[in-house]
Scaffold this motif. Structure first.
Motif, PDB file in Angstrom:
ATOM      1  N   SER A  53      37.890  46.707  44.430  1.00  0.00           N
ATOM      2  CA  SER A  53      38.308  45.209  44.611  1.00  0.00           C
ATOM      3  C   SER A  53      38.055  44.639  46.041  1.00  0.00           C
ATOM      4  CB  SER A  53      39.705  44.986  44.022  1.00  0.00           C
ATOM      5  OG  SER A  53      40.459  45.967  44.533  1.00  0.00           O
ATOM      6  N   SER A  87      40.009  48.495  48.943  1.00  0.00           N
ATOM      7  CA  SER A  87      41.262  48.540  47.691  1.00  0.00           C
ATOM      8  C   SER A  87      40.492  48.679  46.363  1.00  0.00           C
ATOM      9  CB  SER A  87      41.439  46.849  47.747  1.00  0.00           C
ATOM     10  OG  SER A  87      42.156  46.410  48.595  1.00  0.00           O
ATOM     11  N   SER A  89      41.567  48.705  42.091  1.00  0.00           N
ATOM     12  CA  SER A  89      42.328  48.229  41.276  1.00  0.00           C
ATOM     13  C   SER A  89      42.279  48.894  39.848  1.00  0.00           C
ATOM     14  CB  SER A  89      42.089  46.568  41.183  1.00  0.00           C
ATOM     15  OG  SER A  89      42.292  45.887  42.474  1.00  0.00           O
ATOM     16  N   PHE A 132      45.814  39.647  47.146  1.00  0.00           N
ATOM     17  CA  PHE A 132      46.493  40.417  46.416  1.00  0.00           C
ATOM     18  C   PHE A 132      48.169  39.998  46.686  1.00  0.00           C
ATOM     19  CE2 PHE A 132      42.985  43.051  47.736  1.00  0.00           C
ATOM     20  CZ  PHE A 132      42.292  43.149  46.244  1.00  0.00           C
ATOM     21  N   THR A 163      46.502  47.435  42.197  1.00  0.00           N
ATOM     22  CA  THR A 163      45.887  47.638  43.232  1.00  0.00           C
ATOM     23  C   THR A 163      46.328  48.247  44.360  1.00  0.00           C
ATOM     24  OG1 THR A 163      44.809  45.486  42.815  1.00  0.00           O
ATOM     25  CG2 THR A 163      44.467  46.274  45.125  1.00  0.00           C
ATOM     26  N   SER A 165      45.465  49.581  48.361  1.00  0.00           N
ATOM     27  CA  SER A 165      44.649  49.028  49.694  1.00  0.00           C
ATOM     28  C   SER A 165      44.996  50.138  50.973  1.00  0.00           C
ATOM     29  CB  SER A 165      44.958  47.784  49.869  1.00  0.00           C
ATOM     30  OG  SER A 165      44.690  46.714  48.822  1.00  0.00           O
TER      31      SER A 165
END
Ligand SMILES: [Ca+2]
Ligand SMILES: [Ca+2]
Ligand SMILES: [Ca+2]
Length: 211
Positions: A53, A87, A89, A132, A163, A165
């Motif tokens: 993402s 990231s 998701s 986010f 998510t 990251s």
């Protein structure tokens, strides 16, 4: 008679746990077959259940830098090439609005540098994943064992996106993730509470008899 009561409490409890606490995450341990064998690693835009993402790609390692916490494969999100801090998701559908979900995953730092192995967890209505919505952060330095990280996330919509990251120093080396689980947090139903109460009474009176 008392033995029967206690037995029924245990059965009711385990039935509740099995039905309410299914893991909602697809490919939760990153064991989907990406063609990796031995001690190989690879970079992916998408893997079963997960998509990149932001940043470069999802890096899967197969028992390379460390052994997986579960199975053979785990993820590193400070992946590779430019914009290595990435990231990944996963979209989750049909959640219960207002329900709190327990997120568990295993984390391990790769380097001995502070601010190098951070993982942010974010969570927000799907598909609006940018920016986010911060949930919490985990950070650490090597050497360390795999560590269980737990957080509680409340669904604000039926469709939510989870998510992970990479954050901190962007140098292709970062925090490892494995064995993710998201389950509805257990809130005993009134019937279970009543049964539990009976069970506790039973145990208390048995203890008195023994004393
Ligand atoms: Ca795994
Ligand atoms: Ca990497
Ligand atoms: Ca890093």
């Amino acid at each position: 008679m008392m033995k029967n009561t206690i037995k029924s409490v245990i059965i009711a409890g385990s039935m509740f746990a099995a039905s309410a606490n299914a893991n909602l995450i697809t490919n939760s341990s990153f064991e989907s077959d990406e063609g990796l064998t031995g001690s190989q690693w690879g970079l992916y835009d998408t893997i079963d259940g997960w998509y990149t993402s932001s940043g470069s790609k999802i890096e899967i390692q197969r028992n390379t830098v460390t052994n997986a916490q579960d199975g053979n494969q785990y993820v590193e999100l400070d992946s590779h090439h430019a914009d290595s801090n990435s990231s990944m998701s996963q979209d989750l559908f049909g959640l219960t609005v207002g329900q709190t979900y327990q997120l568990d995953f295993w984390y391990k730092a790769r380097t001995n540098q502070p601010n190098d192995n951070g993982i942010n967890v974010s969570w927000g209505p799907s598909p609006d994943i940018s920016p986010f919505t911060y949930a919490f952060n985990v950070d650490g330095v090597a050497p360390m064992d795999w560590k269980l990280v737990t957080g509680f996330l409340t669904a604000t919509a039926e469709d939510m996106t989870l998510t992970f990251s990479a954050v901190g120093r962007e140098n292709t080396l970062g925090g490892f993730i494995d064995n993710v689980s998201l389950k509805a947090a257990s809130v005993p139903e009134p019937a279970s509470i009543a049964l539990l109460g009976l069970g506790l009474l039973g145990l208390a009176s048995r203890r008195r008899k023994q004393a």
